[in-house]
Design a protein around this motif. Structure first.
Motif, PDB file in Angstrom:
ATOM      1  N   VAL A   1       0.907  -1.377   0.289  1.00  0.00           N
ATOM      2  CA  VAL A   1      -0.258   0.565  -0.384  1.00  0.00           C
ATOM      3  C   VAL A   1       0.535   1.436  -0.147  1.00  0.00           C
ATOM      4  N   ASN A   2       0.687   2.124  -1.203  1.00  0.00           N
ATOM      5  CA  ASN A   2       1.368   3.921  -0.842  1.00  0.00           C
ATOM      6  C   ASN A   2       0.354   4.867  -0.004  1.00  0.00           C
ATOM      7  N   ALA A   3       1.473   5.236   1.094  1.00  0.00           N
ATOM      8  CA  ALA A   3       0.187   6.563   1.708  1.00  0.00           C
ATOM      9  C   ALA A   3       1.769   7.192   1.437  1.00  0.00           C
ATOM     10  N   THR A   4       0.598   9.256   1.591  1.00  0.00           N
ATOM     11  CA  THR A   4       1.483   9.838   1.392  1.00  0.00           C
ATOM     12  C   THR A   4       0.789  11.050   1.846  1.00  0.00           C
ATOM     13  N   PHE A   5       1.567  10.965   2.883  1.00  0.00           N
ATOM     14  CA  PHE A   5       0.611  12.897   4.332  1.00  0.00           C
ATOM     15  C   PHE A   5       1.504  13.995   3.621  1.00  0.00           C
ATOM     16  N   SER A   6      -0.025  14.649   3.469  1.00  0.00           N
ATOM     17  CA  SER A   6       0.677  16.203   2.693  1.00  0.00           C
ATOM     18  C   SER A   6       0.220  17.091   3.711  1.00  0.00           C
ATOM     19  N   GLY A   7       0.386  18.515   3.293  1.00  0.00           N
ATOM     20  CA  GLY A   7      -0.033  19.153   3.763  1.00  0.00           C
ATOM     21  C   GLY A   7       0.749  19.844   5.038  1.00  0.00           C
ATOM     22  N   ALA A   8       0.462  20.920   5.848  1.00  0.00           N
ATOM     23  CA  ALA A   8       1.484  21.755   7.355  1.00  0.00           C
ATOM     24  C   ALA A   8       1.057  21.553   8.415  1.00  0.00           C
ATOM     25  N   ALA A   9       2.177  20.773   8.897  1.00  0.00           N
ATOM     26  CA  ALA A   9       2.016  20.325  10.244  1.00  0.00           C
ATOM     27  C   ALA A   9       1.163  19.311   9.678  1.00  0.00           C
ATOM     28  N   SER A  10       1.688  17.978   9.573  1.00  0.00           N
ATOM     29  CA  SER A  10       1.343  16.745   9.240  1.00  0.00           C
ATOM     30  C   SER A  10       1.505  16.001  10.632  1.00  0.00           C
TER      31      SER A  10
ATOM     32  N   THR B   1       5.401   8.209   2.211  1.00  0.00           N
ATOM     33  CA  THR B   1       6.369   9.412   1.950  1.00  0.00           C
ATOM     34  C   THR B   1       5.321  10.216   2.417  1.00  0.00           C
ATOM     35  N   ALA B   2       7.087  10.967   2.702  1.00  0.00           N
ATOM     36  CA  ALA B   2       6.156  12.060   4.368  1.00  0.00           C
ATOM     37  C   ALA B   2       6.437  13.330   3.175  1.00  0.00           C
ATOM     38  N   ALA B   3       6.032  13.694   2.993  1.00  0.00           N
ATOM     39  CA  ALA B   3       5.177  14.989   1.914  1.00  0.00           C
ATOM     40  C   ALA B   3       4.919  16.607   2.552  1.00  0.00           C
ATOM     41  N   ALA B   4       5.334  16.746   3.611  1.00  0.00           N
ATOM     42  CA  ALA B   4       4.580  17.590   4.586  1.00  0.00           C
ATOM     43  C   ALA B   4       5.113  18.691   4.437  1.00  0.00           C
ATOM     44  N   THR B   5       4.508  20.287   4.790  1.00  0.00           N
ATOM     45  CA  THR B   5       5.344  21.187   4.175  1.00  0.00           C
ATOM     46  C   THR B   5       6.090  21.453   4.779  1.00  0.00           C
ATOM     47  N   GLU B   6       7.524  21.669   4.767  1.00  0.00           N
ATOM     48  CA  GLU B   6       8.552  21.330   4.919  1.00  0.00           C
ATOM     49  C   GLU B   6       8.848  23.111   6.089  1.00  0.00           C
ATOM     50  N   GLY B   7       9.723  22.735   7.037  1.00  0.00           N
ATOM     51  CA  GLY B   7      10.044  23.872   7.935  1.00  0.00           C
ATOM     52  C   GLY B   7      10.827  23.852   8.878  1.00  0.00           C
ATOM     53  N   THR B   8      11.138  24.449   9.669  1.00  0.00           N
ATOM     54  CA  THR B   8      12.226  24.428  10.625  1.00  0.00           C
ATOM     55  C   THR B   8      11.574  23.113  12.036  1.00  0.00           C
ATOM     56  N   GLY B   9      12.959  22.382  12.498  1.00  0.00           N
ATOM     57  CA  GLY B   9      12.485  21.010  12.719  1.00  0.00           C
ATOM     58  C   GLY B   9      11.724  19.995  12.369  1.00  0.00           C
ATOM     59  N   THR B  10      11.172  19.321  13.038  1.00  0.00           N
ATOM     60  CA  THR B  10      10.591  17.985  12.329  1.00  0.00           C
ATOM     61  C   THR B  10       9.287  18.547  11.682  1.00  0.00           C
ATOM     62  N   ASP B  11       9.266  17.690  10.957  1.00  0.00           N
ATOM     63  CA  ASP B  11       8.255  18.195   9.461  1.00  0.00           C
ATOM     64  C   ASP B  11       6.931  17.177   9.590  1.00  0.00           C
ATOM     65  N   PHE B  12       7.068  15.709   9.666  1.00  0.00           N
ATOM     66  CA  PHE B  12       5.551  14.725  10.013  1.00  0.00           C
ATOM     67  C   PHE B  12       6.511  13.892  10.758  1.00  0.00           C
TER      68      PHE B  12
END
Length: 289
Positions: A40-49, A65-76
């Motif tokens: 199974v293929n699962a993607t987590f996207s968006g902000a503060a995922s 797939t971790a595709a959350a909005t990237e910022g400072t520190g942990t994204d997902f």
């Protein structure tokens, strides 16, 4: 694609693709049927995922797939990951900095294809659960194993790897490479630790040994191996493959300890290696070749 909070079981078919674009309370991803190699293929996207809980049921391979909005520190972040059966594995993909916490079950996590920093933490209740973790092949990795009697295996990459084993009587294997790396097994008493380094600077520590076994094969770089505890009849094998000075320490109440230091390059000389045995050393045999 799920655009709102999901808190419950999701039944999919082998080969399905699902996406979560918002923080979720929990997912139990289940494959309908009884296949033994379902993917199974699962993607987590968006902000503060964030996934509060992620459970595999009948999913032998979850490509995450971790595709959350990237910022400072942990994204997902996955707060609690339930792998389930030993045949189940999570393959982590993407460039996010990721934290997978409270890992339970006896499967594996492979983050070698991820290019972000990775933190992997076994749940404190999994003291008897064997677990295999593979960090990012290029980024910074932090891995903590809580199993005490079961086998724990870790493989890192070219970034900095920090690995903590809580083994007491179990077997722990840590393989690291370039970068500044640390492999710690300071609860190990009668178990086995295998630490294999690469071109980086490696620090290996096991300070509670009684009759356990340690094999440290450390490569290029400035390396340190510290062994302590009430040691009796412990065999310590340390192989050096470079000319950079390496310090090996064995301390505590030591009796019948055999230390062997081998140089793998002609450029290394006896003065390149400092081997120190301290505190009530009896019957120690030191061999350099």
């Amino acid at each position: 694609k799920f655009t709102g909070n999901v808190n419950g079981a999701i039944t999919v078919a082998n080969g399905d693709n699902v996406e979560f674009s918002a923080a979720t309370s929990g997912q139990d991803i289940t494959v309908a049927g009884s296949g033994t190699s379902d993917v199974v293929n699962a993607t987590f996207s968006g902000a503060a995922s964030t996934a509060t809980a992620l459970t595999l049921s009948g999913v032998e391979t979850l490509n995450l797939t971790a595709a959350a909005t990237e910022g400072t520190g942990t994204d997902f972040t996955v707060t609690a990951l339930e792998l389930g059966a030993a045949s189940n594995k999570v393959v982590l993909l993407g460039s996010n900095d990721v934290s997978l916490g409270n890992i339970t079950g006896t499967g594996s996590v492979d983050a070698s294809a991820s290019t972000g920093a990775v933190t992997l933490t076994q749940d404190t209740s999994a003291t008897g659960k064997a677990l295999t973790l593979t960090g990012s092949s290029t980024a910074v990795n932090n891995a903590t194993f809580t199993a005490t009697t079961a086998d724990s295996n870790y493989t890192g990459g070219t970034g900095n790897d920090t690995v903590i084993f809580k083994q007491t009587t179990g077997n722990a294997t840590g393989v690291v490479s370039d970068g500044t790396n640390s492999v710690t097994a300071n609860s190990l008493t009668t178990g086995t630790l295998v630490a294999i380094g690469g071109a980086g600077n490696d620090t290996v520590s096991a300070t509670a040994l009684t009759s356990g076994n340690i094999t440290a094969q450390l490569g290029d770089g400035t390396n340190s191996l510290t062994v302590g505890g009430a040691l009796a009849g412990v065999a310590l094998s340390h192989k050096i493959k470079q000319s950079t000075a390496t310090e090996t320490k064995a301390s505590g109440s030591i009796g019948g300890v055999s230390v062997k230091v081998h140089s793998k390059e002609s450029a290394a000389s006896e003065t390149d290696t400092s081997t120190t045995l301290t505190t009530e050393v009896q019957g120690v045999t030191l061999t350099y070749s």
